[in-house]
Scaffold this motif. Sequence first.
Motif, mmCIF file in Angstrom:
data_model
loop_
_atom_site.group_PDB
_atom_site.id
_atom_site.type_symbol
_atom_site.label_atom_id
_atom_site.label_comp_id
_atom_site.label_asym_id
_atom_site.label_seq_id
_atom_site.Cartn_x
_atom_site.Cartn_y
_atom_site.Cartn_z
ATOM 1 N N ILE A 555 -4.619 29.741 -74.776
ATOM 2 C CA ILE A 555 -3.000 29.844 -74.486
ATOM 3 C C ILE A 555 -2.591 30.644 -75.795
ATOM 4 C CG2 ILE A 555 -0.932 28.516 -74.445
ATOM 5 C CD1 ILE A 555 -2.474 26.377 -73.098
ATOM 6 N N GLU A 556 -3.024 30.095 -76.924
ATOM 7 C CA GLU A 556 -2.449 30.703 -78.001
ATOM 8 C C GLU A 556 -3.002 32.205 -78.292
ATOM 9 O OE1 GLU A 556 -0.129 31.187 -81.342
ATOM 10 O OE2 GLU A 556 -0.095 29.458 -79.811
ATOM 11 N N ASN A 557 -4.264 32.426 -78.139
ATOM 12 C CA ASN A 557 -4.527 33.807 -78.539
ATOM 13 C C ASN A 557 -4.403 34.734 -77.359
ATOM 14 O OD1 ASN A 557 -6.237 33.091 -80.604
ATOM 15 N ND2 ASN A 557 -8.108 32.583 -79.516
ATOM 16 N N THR A 558 -4.414 34.166 -76.045
ATOM 17 C CA THR A 558 -3.526 35.242 -74.984
ATOM 18 C C THR A 558 -2.132 35.677 -75.453
ATOM 19 O OG1 THR A 558 -5.056 34.173 -73.627
ATOM 20 C CG2 THR A 558 -3.533 35.604 -72.628
ATOM 21 N N ALA A 559 -1.347 34.803 -75.650
ATOM 22 C CA ALA A 559 0.102 34.909 -76.068
ATOM 23 C C ALA A 559 0.103 35.714 -77.105
ATOM 24 C CB ALA A 559 0.679 33.513 -76.126
ATOM 25 N N THR A 560 -0.578 35.639 -78.167
ATOM 26 C CA THR A 560 -0.581 36.455 -79.318
ATOM 27 C C THR A 560 -1.196 37.986 -78.868
ATOM 28 O OG1 THR A 560 -0.884 34.910 -81.008
ATOM 29 C CG2 THR A 560 -1.495 36.900 -81.716
ATOM 30 N N ASN A 561 -2.277 38.121 -78.533
ATOM 31 C CA ASN A 561 -2.934 39.270 -78.054
ATOM 32 C C ASN A 561 -2.040 40.039 -77.109
ATOM 33 O OD1 ASN A 561 -5.040 38.644 -80.023
ATOM 34 N ND2 ASN A 561 -6.218 38.075 -78.656
ATOM 35 N N TYR A 562 -1.699 39.486 -76.118
ATOM 36 C CA TYR A 562 -0.980 40.208 -74.834
ATOM 37 C C TYR A 562 0.747 40.126 -75.112
ATOM 38 C CZ TYR A 562 -5.162 40.396 -72.442
ATOM 39 O OH TYR A 562 -6.207 40.793 -71.791
ATOM 40 N N SER A 563 1.213 39.833 -76.449
ATOM 41 C CA SER A 563 2.466 39.706 -76.759
ATOM 42 C C SER A 563 3.193 40.979 -76.108
ATOM 43 C CB SER A 563 2.723 39.434 -77.876
ATOM 44 O OG SER A 563 2.525 40.469 -78.776
ATOM 45 N N GLU A 564 2.782 42.075 -76.325
ATOM 46 C CA GLU A 564 3.708 43.306 -76.060
ATOM 47 C C GLU A 564 3.653 43.247 -74.555
ATOM 48 O OE1 GLU A 564 2.948 48.169 -76.484
ATOM 49 O OE2 GLU A 564 1.842 46.910 -77.657
ATOM 50 N N MET A 565 2.406 42.905 -73.537
ATOM 51 C CA MET A 565 2.802 43.181 -72.136
ATOM 52 C C MET A 565 3.402 42.005 -71.510
ATOM 53 S SD MET A 565 -0.384 43.753 -73.877
ATOM 54 C CE MET A 565 -1.604 44.758 -73.748
ATOM 55 N N PHE A 566 3.512 40.949 -72.279
ATOM 56 C CA PHE A 566 4.430 39.904 -71.806
ATOM 57 C C PHE A 566 6.059 40.116 -72.059
ATOM 58 C CE2 PHE A 566 0.596 36.807 -72.454
ATOM 59 C CZ PHE A 566 0.312 36.699 -71.139
ATOM 60 N N ASP A 567 6.115 40.843 -73.229
ATOM 61 C CA ASP A 567 7.528 41.060 -73.540
ATOM 62 C C ASP A 567 7.970 42.162 -72.450
ATOM 63 O OD1 ASP A 567 7.647 39.515 -75.392
ATOM 64 O OD2 ASP A 567 7.487 40.916 -77.066
ATOM 65 N N ARG A 568 6.942 43.220 -72.169
ATOM 66 C CA ARG A 568 7.391 44.187 -71.092
ATOM 67 C C ARG A 568 7.699 43.720 -69.771
ATOM 68 N NH1 ARG A 568 4.013 47.815 -73.191
ATOM 69 N NH2 ARG A 568 2.061 47.265 -71.964
ATOM 70 N N ASN A 569 6.931 42.498 -69.483
ATOM 71 C CA ASN A 569 7.099 41.973 -68.087
ATOM 72 C C ASN A 569 8.429 41.428 -68.058
ATOM 73 O OD1 ASN A 569 5.966 40.700 -65.526
ATOM 74 N ND2 ASN A 569 6.960 38.914 -66.773
ATOM 75 N N TYR A 570 8.920 40.674 -69.091
ATOM 76 C CA TYR A 570 10.201 40.156 -69.033
ATOM 77 C C TYR A 570 11.289 41.028 -69.404
ATOM 78 C CZ TYR A 570 7.902 35.501 -68.670
ATOM 79 O OH TYR A 570 7.121 34.658 -68.156
ATOM 80 N N ASP A 571 11.084 42.242 -70.062
ATOM 81 C CA ASP A 571 12.235 43.244 -69.952
ATOM 82 C C ASP A 571 12.380 43.774 -68.770
ATOM 83 O OD1 ASP A 571 12.206 43.185 -72.610
ATOM 84 O OD2 ASP A 571 10.891 44.817 -73.458
ATOM 85 N N LYS A 572 11.286 43.776 -67.825
ATOM 86 C CA LYS A 572 11.466 44.246 -66.383
ATOM 87 C C LYS A 572 12.406 42.980 -65.505
ATOM 88 C CE LYS A 572 9.695 45.886 -62.206
ATOM 89 N NZ LYS A 572 10.576 47.183 -61.927
ATOM 90 N N TRP A 573 11.677 41.769 -65.447
ATOM 91 C CA TRP A 573 12.188 41.024 -64.478
ATOM 92 C C TRP A 573 13.586 40.056 -65.348
ATOM 93 C CZ3 TRP A 573 11.031 42.268 -60.062
ATOM 94 C CH2 TRP A 573 10.021 42.976 -59.684
ATOM 95 N N ASN A 574 13.358 39.821 -66.696
ATOM 96 C CA ASN A 574 14.370 39.224 -67.351
ATOM 97 C C ASN A 574 14.436 37.702 -66.767
ATOM 98 O OD1 ASN A 574 16.499 38.806 -69.276
ATOM 99 N ND2 ASN A 574 18.204 39.341 -67.513
ATOM 100 N N ASN A 575 13.404 36.983 -66.235
ATOM 101 C CA ASN A 575 13.467 35.864 -65.564
ATOM 102 C C ASN A 575 13.161 34.546 -66.527
ATOM 103 O OD1 ASN A 575 10.977 36.984 -65.435
ATOM 104 N ND2 ASN A 575 10.117 35.301 -64.456
ATOM 105 N N ILE A 576 13.119 34.858 -68.025
ATOM 106 C CA ILE A 576 13.276 33.604 -69.161
ATOM 107 C C ILE A 576 14.606 33.659 -69.336
ATOM 108 C CG2 ILE A 576 12.484 32.856 -71.159
ATOM 109 C CD1 ILE A 576 9.949 34.246 -71.054
#
Length: 620
Positions: A555-576
């Motif tokens: 969980i921790e490693n995936t969130a850290t290593n993919y942080s840019e991708m997750f941020d990009r996802n939420y920039d599009k959908w804004n569902n947080i």
Amino acid sequence: MKRIIKFIIPFMVISMLCSCSGKNNDITSTSDTQSSTTSVSAIESDKPSEESDAETSTAKPETTTVKPETSTTSTPKPETTTSKVETTTSKAEITTTTPKTETTTSKKPETTTTATPKPETTTTTTTAKPPEVSNDTAMPVLYINTVSTDKNAINFVTKPVATHVSQQIASWTPNYVMPPAPYYEDCTITLSDDSTLLLENIEAKVKVRGNWTTTYDKKPLRIKFNEKQNMAGLNGGAQMKNWVLIAEYKDASMLRNKATFQIAEEILGEDGLYVSDTEFVEVYINEKYWGVYLLAEYQQINKNRVNITEAEKDYTETDIGYFLEMDGYCYTEDELQQFYIDYANNAPLTPYDGKGGSGRTIKYLDNCDGGFTIKSDIYSEKQKNFISNYVDKVYDILYYAAYKDEAYVFNSDYTAIQKTTDITPREAIEKVVNVESLVDTYIINEIGCDADIYWSSFYMSVDFGEGGDKKLTFCAPWDFDSGLGNKNRCADGKGYYASNIVPDVNGGPYGGGEFETLNPWLVVLAYEDWYRDMIEKTWTDAYDRGVFTRAYEMIENTATNYSEMFDRNYDKWNNIRNNDSFKGELSYGAARCKTHKQAVDYLNSWLMSRVEFLNGEFHK
């Protein structure tokens, strides 16, 4: 002899960045945060809503306006549309994933029928160039391009809603415009991993899948290749036609399913049981960025998935394998693919709450219909009647053994049961159930605390084909985005859940819903000493092998290593930040999270707390 119930041992409470309300949530209590006017989780499940390889596509219907009938349903209204901002920026690092372990038995080869797509004007497609990457590794990128160049071709992923869901919405929404049902669109698929092409312009059909999740802006998808393909090296590189993309729209961490699948693989996989392999991918549709999805395997009979005997087309005898789901949506399936059982004439069950049941019992059929869907293909009423009777009688054997201390066995053709004194009640159970699979499944659901536990996404199989063991086997765990603290179920990580009384998906009578219930299969043996000994042994082995520590690290490693991708996802959908459409479904801690990091920290803190509680109960 029944077990003397242990009292819950206090333990250190782990601090959470996004803390819960501070109230201890008794396992039989219901949500203190959910509202019947905001939750749309009624009858919700993220299970596949279509399973057969031999299905035909649904033609896109004309738009119609429906005047609703007067309805007394308590199911709340659907969410409103969230804002979207598209982006095509670059990707960051990928984390390591737990390798897939497969133990299989022989079976007949897979047979597949290709569905007829919705007709479209077609031309040659082009694939968007992969975004530039700045790291040695990156999240794989999946490109879906419609064959049609019509400007409305992309509607296949934006417009459809599952028919039974839109019908419910129409019942309470004046002048509701019925959307199209999900339909297949002819597409090509390209998959790139760190700028290396894994698949290029492979023909496939793609459509929206799911139930209430089809009402969200970011919809889950099913991919059905024309020819078998492997995707991202999943399941040891095995090639299959069918794959799914899980949208993870309600899970702000996007990691609940992946974490649960990893834990399940290390527990069920040890016993040769199937669990879907997964990988995160960034998805582009017709060159438009569509966000991060969890690529997963399709739940089906296959030598690389649920490895039991598959019926050959038009074969009508009963000596085949059956893949089943305990399914509150079975009424939406073809009549041949659905059946109901009576759970020992609706006999009362004592919930396992660590306190001897607190004087309560539950009759499952008082609030649930006992429905099953046959997820594998069958071709005769004879097959349906056989498997329906078999499952019904297996439950009877479990109930008589646990509640009457009596042993029952099947006759030679597995059509009836009779009492015997030749074997013990435990031996009677072990003749018809893979008990280790039930233990494994119980542990996964006790960790997961998912809201759908009592009626949906609960899978089992049995193989009556040549070499099959004829034992009901619990396998293929699925759909945990509402679990692991996301909904108000064991919100502080404490208390028994999987064999206990649970609220309905809307929170029960005290949390915006209507009733309390339980999962009979996880409850019926809960007080058997030998069964609890098996639970403790399996848990202790998993804990000592570091299964849960590896989940925290993933969980921790995936969130850290993919942080840019997750941020990009939420920039599009804004569902947080803008989660009003489903905020009423969330626990206090989950609803407070407004960034991906906060959501990940909350998930890991909840999971650690949950594991510590269960370790205090189960570890030998």
